[in-house]
Write a protein that holds these residues in place. Structure first.
Motif, PDB file in Angstrom:
ATOM      1  N   ARG A 128      25.916   3.471  22.180  1.00 50.59           N
ATOM      2  CA  ARG A 128      26.289   2.315  22.802  1.00 50.59           C
ATOM      3  C   ARG A 128      25.738   2.714  24.160  1.00 50.59           C
ATOM      4  N   ASP A 129      26.461   3.963  24.759  1.00 50.20           N
ATOM      5  CA  ASP A 129      25.966   4.408  26.137  1.00 50.20           C
ATOM      6  C   ASP A 129      24.523   4.733  26.353  1.00 50.20           C
ATOM      7  N   ASN A 130      23.853   5.162  25.562  1.00 51.02           N
ATOM      8  CA  ASN A 130      22.497   5.539  25.602  1.00 51.02           C
ATOM      9  C   ASN A 130      21.448   5.370  24.369  1.00 51.02           C
ATOM     10  N   PRO A 131      21.294   4.130  23.819  1.00 47.81           N
ATOM     11  CA  PRO A 131      20.501   3.728  22.595  1.00 47.81           C
ATOM     12  C   PRO A 131      19.118   4.602  22.403  1.00 47.81           C
ATOM     13  N   SER A 132      18.526   5.113  23.615  1.00 49.11           N
ATOM     14  CA  SER A 132      17.373   5.809  23.364  1.00 49.11           C
ATOM     15  C   SER A 132      17.473   7.322  23.225  1.00 49.11           C
ATOM     16  N   ASP A 133      18.590   7.653  23.444  1.00 50.91           N
ATOM     17  CA  ASP A 133      19.091   9.237  22.970  1.00 50.91           C
ATOM     18  C   ASP A 133      19.611   9.044  21.593  1.00 50.91           C
ATOM     19  N   GLU A 134      18.957   9.834  20.848  1.00 49.47           N
ATOM     20  CA  GLU A 134      19.382  10.024  19.374  1.00 49.47           C
ATOM     21  C   GLU A 134      20.314  10.965  18.912  1.00 49.47           C
ATOM     22  N   SER A 135      20.841  11.814  19.859  1.00 50.21           N
ATOM     23  CA  SER A 135      21.357  13.054  19.674  1.00 50.21           C
ATOM     24  C   SER A 135      22.866  12.629  18.883  1.00 50.21           C
ATOM     25  N   TRP A 136      23.162  11.306  19.072  1.00 48.57           N
ATOM     26  CA  TRP A 136      24.328  10.910  18.291  1.00 48.57           C
ATOM     27  C   TRP A 136      24.235  10.925  16.795  1.00 48.57           C
ATOM     28  N   ILE A 137      22.828  10.867  16.508  1.00 49.19           N
ATOM     29  CA  ILE A 137      22.660  10.910  14.831  1.00 49.19           C
ATOM     30  C   ILE A 137      23.165  12.407  14.142  1.00 49.19           C
ATOM     31  N   LYS A 138      22.823  13.302  14.702  1.00 49.27           N
ATOM     32  CA  LYS A 138      23.348  14.642  14.437  1.00 49.27           C
ATOM     33  C   LYS A 138      24.849  14.843  14.207  1.00 49.27           C
ATOM     34  N   GLY A 139      25.540  14.216  15.114  1.00 49.45           N
ATOM     35  CA  GLY A 139      26.996  14.146  15.252  1.00 49.45           C
ATOM     36  C   GLY A 139      27.454  15.416  16.171  1.00 49.45           C
TER      37      GLY A 139
END
Length: 212
Positions: free
Chosen positions: A201-212
């Motif tokens: 939510r805070d930064n949709p273009s940063d995909e680092s959340w996918i890896k957890g």
């Protein structure tokens, strides 16, 4: 139970909101997303529909007591504006994405006198671009836009900034944070996924959340 939680529970129950942090959806923009929201499903779920439409009507009465008409966004907001307008005994219309290429070339459908105080009904706000176009069209036609009632908002920074720049108030029935909190409580997602989803939510273009 507060409205935001009640609406979130109903959207999850009817699967209008899907959360899939381990198998992200891909938006049209190419952004990977852990959430997909399809509020059109509300219309085919009478119990949830009753909750949502009455919540829209109550929000209009509470937040915009001077409202004289509701205008839905095309196409998703139209039915919700119509049903809430019926509950309130209030006129409704809608705003097209673009003007018709025939007949009277209308962009705004329904009677709208200059000076009418209106509330825009939207189903979903992400970056805010489309609903602000609707607000601009209504203002250009002479309406006094009191604000927006939306069913759901992601609460993304870009959307919040756009709404602020357009000087338009938005009140959402429920939002991303409420949904993920409820989803974690009922075991739909893992508690550890909550921070991952907030990072999206805070930064949709940063995909680092996918890896957890």
């Amino acid at each position: 139970m507060d409205t935001a939680r009640k609406v979130a529970e109903n959207l999850l129950k009817i699967k209008a909101v899907f959360l899939r942090p381990d198998e992200p959806f891909t938006w049209a923009s190419g952004i990977k997303s852990p959430i997909y929201c399809d509020n059109r499903l509300i219309l085919t779920a009478p119990e949830a529909r009753d909750v949502v439409e009455n919540a829209i009507a109550e929000t209009v009465k509470k937040e915009y007591p001077e409202a004289q008409a509701l205008f839905g966004t095309s196409t998703a907001g139209i039915a919700h504006a119509a049903i809430a307008g019926h509950i309130l005994g209030m006129p409704m219309g809608y705003v097209r994405g673009s003007s018709k290429d025939h007949g009277r070339n209308n962009k705004i459908e329904g009677k709208l006198e200059p000076g009418t105080k209106v509330v825009v009904v939207e189903d979903l706000i992400s970056t805010g671009g489309s609903v602000i176009d609707v607000v601009d069209s209504l203002r250009e036609a002479g309406a006094i836009v009191l604000g927006i009632v939306s069913i759901y908002t992601y609460g993304m920074k870009k959307g919040l900034e756009r709404l602020a720049a357009a000087d338009v108030k938005n009140v959402s029935l429920t939002d991303f944070d409420t949904t993920i909190a409820v989803a974690a409580e009922i075991g739909y997602i893992k508690q550890g996924d909550v921070e991952r989803l907030k990072a999206f939510r805070d930064n949709p273009s940063d995909e680092s959340w996918i890896k957890g």
